[in-house]
Design a protein around this motif. Structure first.
Motif, PDB file in Angstrom:
ATOM      1  N   SER A 139      13.796 -38.692  -6.577  1.00  0.00           N
ATOM      2  CA  SER A 139      15.197 -38.097  -6.959  1.00  0.00           C
ATOM      3  C   SER A 139      15.409 -37.365  -7.968  1.00  0.00           C
ATOM      4  N   LYS A 140      14.682 -37.627  -9.049  1.00  0.00           N
ATOM      5  CA  LYS A 140      14.702 -36.677 -10.347  1.00  0.00           C
ATOM      6  C   LYS A 140      13.904 -35.449 -10.063  1.00  0.00           C
ATOM      7  N   GLU A 166      22.979 -41.511  -6.617  1.00  0.00           N
ATOM      8  CA  GLU A 166      21.946 -41.666  -7.858  1.00  0.00           C
ATOM      9  C   GLU A 166      22.349 -42.720  -8.823  1.00  0.00           C
ATOM     10  N   CYS A 209      11.520 -43.855  -5.195  1.00  0.00           N
ATOM     11  CA  CYS A 209      12.853 -43.174  -4.733  1.00  0.00           C
ATOM     12  C   CYS A 209      13.664 -42.723  -6.158  1.00  0.00           C
ATOM     13  N   GLN A 226      22.423 -34.570  -0.196  1.00  0.00           N
ATOM     14  CA  GLN A 226      22.488 -34.272  -1.245  1.00  0.00           C
ATOM     15  C   GLN A 226      21.228 -34.757  -2.183  1.00  0.00           C
ATOM     16  N   ASN A 227      20.828 -36.002  -1.934  1.00  0.00           N
ATOM     17  CA  ASN A 227      19.549 -36.355  -2.641  1.00  0.00           C
ATOM     18  C   ASN A 227      19.241 -37.618  -1.887  1.00  0.00           C
ATOM     19  N   ILE A 228      18.014 -37.006  -0.872  1.00  0.00           N
ATOM     20  CA  ILE A 228      17.632 -38.111   0.166  1.00  0.00           C
ATOM     21  C   ILE A 228      16.866 -39.141  -0.337  1.00  0.00           C
ATOM     22  N   THR A 246      26.430 -34.892   4.351  1.00  0.00           N
ATOM     23  CA  THR A 246      26.327 -34.373   3.156  1.00  0.00           C
ATOM     24  C   THR A 246      25.662 -35.102   1.939  1.00  0.00           C
ATOM     25  N   THR A 287      27.763 -39.180  -4.800  1.00  0.00           N
ATOM     26  CA  THR A 287      26.282 -39.279  -4.956  1.00  0.00           C
ATOM     27  C   THR A 287      25.606 -40.545  -5.046  1.00  0.00           C
ATOM     28  N   LEU A 291      12.725 -33.980  -7.238  1.00  0.00           N
ATOM     29  CA  LEU A 291      13.119 -33.059  -5.957  1.00  0.00           C
ATOM     30  C   LEU A 291      14.508 -32.539  -6.026  1.00  0.00           C
ATOM     31  N   TYR A 292      15.334 -33.219  -6.815  1.00  0.00           N
ATOM     32  CA  TYR A 292      16.699 -32.689  -6.901  1.00  0.00           C
ATOM     33  C   TYR A 292      17.190 -32.498  -8.123  1.00  0.00           C
TER      34      TYR A 292
END
Length: 139
Positions: A135-136, A82, A131, A10-12, A6, A80, A138-139
């Motif tokens: 991440s920003k 991030e 990345c 959440q943020n690949i 999970t 997360t 796409l998520y």
């Protein structure tokens, strides 16, 4: 196992970057704790006595382990990747920029280690920033 899946999903891009960062730092830790002199020489570092050997183990090995462990802890504790990615960006970008500046100041661009470090670190920093941006977006 489900929690890790999970967290990853959440943020690949951030998760991939953190896996790379943690792997890099843990790998550096193992290399410098186990064989400090051999590896330090490839970095153009040579201790003057046994205390210097210990310092190589501590700063290149111990701190690398601590950075990797902290990024892993931060990811798990906050749920997360991030923030760990941002921490890795601060670290890797600062190292790359500082190396690039002082490479010119110290005239070390012809050294064998530099010829490896600049492209490798540059690609690593570009990959981490990619990345981060993904991440920003796409998520």
């Amino acid at each position: 196992m489900e929690a890790i899946k999970t967290l990853f999903m959440q943020n690949i891009p951030a998760a991939i970057a953190v896996i790379g960062l943690v792997g890099y730092f843990f790998g550096m830790a193992v290399v410098f704790v186990i064989s400090p002199l051999k590896n330090a020489e490839s970095f153009s570092i040579k201790p003057v006595d046994n205390a210097g050997k210990t310092e190589i183990r501590v700063y290149y090995g111990g701190i690398s382990f601590a950075l990797g462990a902290f990024l892993l802890y931060l990811t798990i504790a906050l749920g997360t990747a991030e923030y760990s990615l941002v921490g890795g960006l601060f670290f890797s970008t600062t190292v790359f920029v500082t190396r690039s500046i002082f490479l010119c100041v110290d005239k070390g661009w012809k050294c064998p280690y530099t010829k490896l470090a600049i492209p490798a670190e540059g690609l690593f920093v570009v990959a981490l920033w990619t990345c981060f941006i993904l991440s920003k977006v796409l998520y």
